[in-house]
Design an enzyme around this catalytic site. Structure first.
Site, short mmCIF file in Angstrom:
data_model
loop_
_atom_site.label_atom_id
_atom_site.label_comp_id
_atom_site.label_asym_id
_atom_site.label_seq_id
_atom_site.Cartn_x
_atom_site.Cartn_y
_atom_site.Cartn_z
N SER A 1 -2.90 -7.63 3.16
CA SER A 1 -3.22 -7.40 4.58
C SER A 1 -3.65 -8.70 5.24
O SER A 1 -3.31 -8.96 6.40
CB SER A 1 -4.32 -6.35 4.71
OG SER A 1 -3.86 -5.10 4.28
N HIS B 1 0.84 -1.20 0.00
CA HIS B 1 0.00 0.00 0.00
C HIS B 1 0.88 1.25 0.00
O HIS B 1 0.63 2.20 -0.75
CB HIS B 1 -0.89 0.05 1.25
CG HIS B 1 -1.90 -1.03 1.34
ND1 HIS B 1 -2.04 -1.80 2.48
CD2 HIS B 1 -2.85 -1.46 0.48
CE1 HIS B 1 -3.03 -2.65 2.30
NE2 HIS B 1 -3.53 -2.48 1.09
N ARG C 1 -2.25 -6.48 -7.74
CA ARG C 1 -1.05 -7.25 -7.41
C ARG C 1 -0.81 -8.36 -8.41
O ARG C 1 0.32 -8.70 -8.73
CB ARG C 1 -1.20 -7.88 -6.02
CG ARG C 1 -1.14 -6.93 -4.89
CD ARG C 1 -1.32 -7.67 -3.60
NE ARG C 1 -2.51 -8.50 -3.68
CZ ARG C 1 -3.51 -8.50 -2.81
NH1 ARG C 1 -3.44 -7.75 -1.76
NH2 ARG C 1 -4.54 -9.26 -2.97
N LYS D 1 -16.99 -6.60 6.40
CA LYS D 1 -15.77 -7.26 6.84
C LYS D 1 -15.63 -7.10 8.35
O LYS D 1 -16.20 -6.20 8.94
CB LYS D 1 -14.54 -6.64 6.16
CG LYS D 1 -14.46 -6.91 4.67
CD LYS D 1 -13.15 -6.40 4.12
CE LYS D 1 -13.01 -6.73 2.64
NZ LYS D 1 -11.73 -6.25 2.11
#
Length: 160
Positions: free
Chosen positions: A129, A18, A91, A42
């Site tokens: 993460s 990030h 990514r 979440k």
């Protein structure tokens, strides 16, 4: 013409990947808002306030970067804050399908907001993460994946 962008996400926690994307976006855009989502769908490890605080401390040296928490639709937040670009990180190819859907839905909701994609440097492509949290919870070393501030916060969480 000023170009203002937002980089939305849950940042639970903010990683070196990030950080890399924010630094690079800060060199492209006049203003970058790292918009940390409350995201009721979440269950984050860190509360919103802690995620915002960590990101602010990690990114404090970037004068055109602001970190804020938000809830609700990303395009609404962007519109209300004069942010014409939503920046997203890719990514791997596996990220593309979801991000492509998200970009198209955002465009459908607000045609004036563009989505751009940045890819991280190679050494950050495997960092997420989720993986960082899992390694930290299991007592592994996350020093090469996160800023020392975040590493310390993860260690505190493990002791709780």
């Amino acid at each position: 013409m000023k170009r203002n962008a937002m980089y939305p996400g849950t940042f639970d926690p903010i990683t070196n990947g990030h950080h890399d994307l924010v630094r690079r976006a800060a060199s492209i855009f006049d203003r970058v808002v790292v918009a940390i989502a409350a995201n009721p769908n979440k269950t984050p490890m860190f509360p919103l306030e802690a995620r915002v605080d960590m990101a602010r401390r990690v990114l404090h040296d970037l004068p055109n970067v602001e970190v804020v928490g938000y809830s609700g639709l990303t395009v609404v937040f962007a519109r209300e804050n004069g942010l014409s670009v939503v920046m997203r990180g890719l990514r791997a190819v596996s990220d593309f399908e979801f991000e492509f859907q998200l970009a198209n839905m955002s465009r459908h909701l607000d045609r004036d907001i563009e989505t751009v994609f940045l890819t991280p440097q190679e050494q950050f492509t495997f960092i997420s993460s989720t993986l960082v949290r899992e390694i930290a919870v299991l007592g592994g070393n996350v020093a090469e994946f996160v800023h020392p501030i975040v590493e310390a916060e993860l260690k505190k969480q493990r002791r709780v």
